[in-house]
Design a protein around this motif. Sequence first.
Motif, PDB file in Angstrom:
ATOM      1  N   ASP A   1      18.172   4.172  76.492  1.00 46.22           N
ATOM      2  CA  ASP A   1      17.311   3.865  77.632  1.00 46.22           C
ATOM      3  C   ASP A   1      15.848   3.981  77.225  1.00 46.22           C
ATOM      4  O   ASP A   1      15.474   4.803  76.379  1.00 46.22           O
ATOM      5  CB  ASP A   1      17.581   4.828  78.794  1.00 46.22           C
ATOM      6  N   VAL A   2      15.029   3.161  77.854  1.00 46.71           N
ATOM      7  CA  VAL A   2      13.585   3.224  77.614  1.00 46.71           C
ATOM      8  C   VAL A   2      13.055   4.542  78.180  1.00 46.71           C
ATOM      9  O   VAL A   2      13.424   4.925  79.297  1.00 46.71           O
ATOM     10  CB  VAL A   2      12.880   2.034  78.307  1.00 46.71           C
ATOM     11  N   PRO A   3      12.244   5.266  77.417  1.00 49.56           N
ATOM     12  CA  PRO A   3      11.681   6.525  77.952  1.00 49.56           C
ATOM     13  C   PRO A   3      10.922   6.253  79.245  1.00 49.56           C
ATOM     14  O   PRO A   3      10.359   5.165  79.438  1.00 49.56           O
ATOM     15  CB  PRO A   3      10.722   6.977  76.839  1.00 49.56           C
ATOM     16  N   LYS A   4      10.919   7.226  80.111  1.00 54.56           N
ATOM     17  CA  LYS A   4      10.217   7.073  81.383  1.00 54.56           C
ATOM     18  C   LYS A   4       8.737   6.824  81.125  1.00 54.56           C
ATOM     19  O   LYS A   4       8.092   7.550  80.359  1.00 54.56           O
ATOM     20  CB  LYS A   4      10.395   8.322  82.243  1.00 54.56           C
ATOM     21  N   ILE A   5       8.220   5.789  81.754  1.00 55.18           N
ATOM     22  CA  ILE A   5       6.827   5.403  81.512  1.00 55.18           C
ATOM     23  C   ILE A   5       5.934   6.030  82.583  1.00 55.18           C
ATOM     24  O   ILE A   5       6.200   5.905  83.786  1.00 55.18           O
ATOM     25  CB  ILE A   5       6.682   3.865  81.540  1.00 55.18           C
ATOM     26  N   ARG A   6       4.897   6.706  82.120  1.00 60.74           N
ATOM     27  CA  ARG A   6       3.910   7.254  83.060  1.00 60.74           C
ATOM     28  C   ARG A   6       2.684   6.367  83.032  1.00 60.74           C
ATOM     29  O   ARG A   6       1.993   6.265  82.020  1.00 60.74           O
ATOM     30  CB  ARG A   6       3.527   8.678  82.661  1.00 60.74           C
ATOM     31  N   LEU A   7       2.441   5.698  84.128  1.00 65.08           N
ATOM     32  CA  LEU A   7       1.272   4.830  84.225  1.00 65.08           C
ATOM     33  C   LEU A   7       0.109   5.614  84.821  1.00 65.08           C
ATOM     34  O   LEU A   7       0.242   6.241  85.877  1.00 65.08           O
ATOM     35  CB  LEU A   7       1.584   3.615  85.105  1.00 65.08           C
ATOM     36  N   LEU A   8      -1.002   5.602  84.126  1.00 65.73           N
ATOM     37  CA  LEU A   8      -2.182   6.321  84.576  1.00 65.73           C
ATOM     38  C   LEU A   8      -3.309   5.343  84.870  1.00 65.73           C
ATOM     39  O   LEU A   8      -3.522   4.393  84.113  1.00 65.73           O
ATOM     40  CB  LEU A   8      -2.642   7.328  83.508  1.00 65.73           C
ATOM     41  N   THR A   9      -4.016   5.568  85.934  1.00 70.25           N
ATOM     42  CA  THR A   9      -5.175   4.737  86.259  1.00 70.25           C
ATOM     43  C   THR A   9      -6.328   5.125  85.340  1.00 70.25           C
ATOM     44  O   THR A   9      -6.775   6.282  85.345  1.00 70.25           O
ATOM     45  CB  THR A   9      -5.600   4.941  87.727  1.00 70.25           C
TER      46      THR A   9
END
Length: 282
Positions: free
Chosen positions: A43-51
């Motif tokens: 599975d793709v690692p959980k992506i943390r999107l930051l502004t």
Amino acid sequence: MPKDDPETAALKKELNDIIANLKAEQEKVADAKLAEKCGDMGDVPKIRLLTKKTLKGHINKVNSVHYSGDSRHCVTGSLDGKLIIWDTWSGNKVQVIPLRSAWVMSVAFAPSGNFVACGGMDNMCTVYDVNNRDATGSAKMVRELAGYEGFLSSCRFLDDTHILTGSGDMKICVWDLEVGKREVEFNAHAGDVVTISLAPDMKTYVTGSVDKTCKLWDVRAEKEKQTFFGHEADVNSVCYHPSGQAFATASEDKTARLFDIRSDQQIGHYKPPGASGFTSCG
């Protein structure tokens, strides 16, 4: 023609049969599916999107954004009747350009950073020189490209002297900005041209349309190189992969898809549960 006209119905059936046959032939030579090839991957690692930056300044809906070639400056177009050029590293406004028409649908930044363009429901493409100012201190308008029979849906600079446009009159145009005349004009789709994405080579491009198809073009030719079927509603957005070998699409049919240019077919199909139609992809 009325919907129940027998000749129209027969032609539609013939076209649908041709498309179905093409799909069947493509499937015969499809030796593998992308989902199957990637099935054994983790599975793709959980992506943390930051502004990184919030660019504040518009007071109405922002319809379009496009970066300059330096990946630092961008231009935004809004229904507040303004174009704003931003330094996205600092978050500061570089220029604010008031528009004659607030109904902007597309903006474009020349790769060189010297020009920006916009257009929309005013049925024209307007080009501004960001390095020169008019009497009011705003970027100087250098061209108003008129003559469209529908709204301007998309525009992209090929270089500082040529711009490519798609419009609601189903046409693709290439303009020579030095003389303000069309070099190329042709009917591209059987419906509004909604979106354009240029390949990294700046010679080929993909269009999406309300006729549910995407087409691959070469700026030196007036006939499509390839046509991609699959979507069941308007194609709202297309975006070339950086490799130049594929492109992604977003559609009103609530799906996003990935098309491979070399194999001439769809290789990815994404439909999140409960999603509404997609308006953009990247």
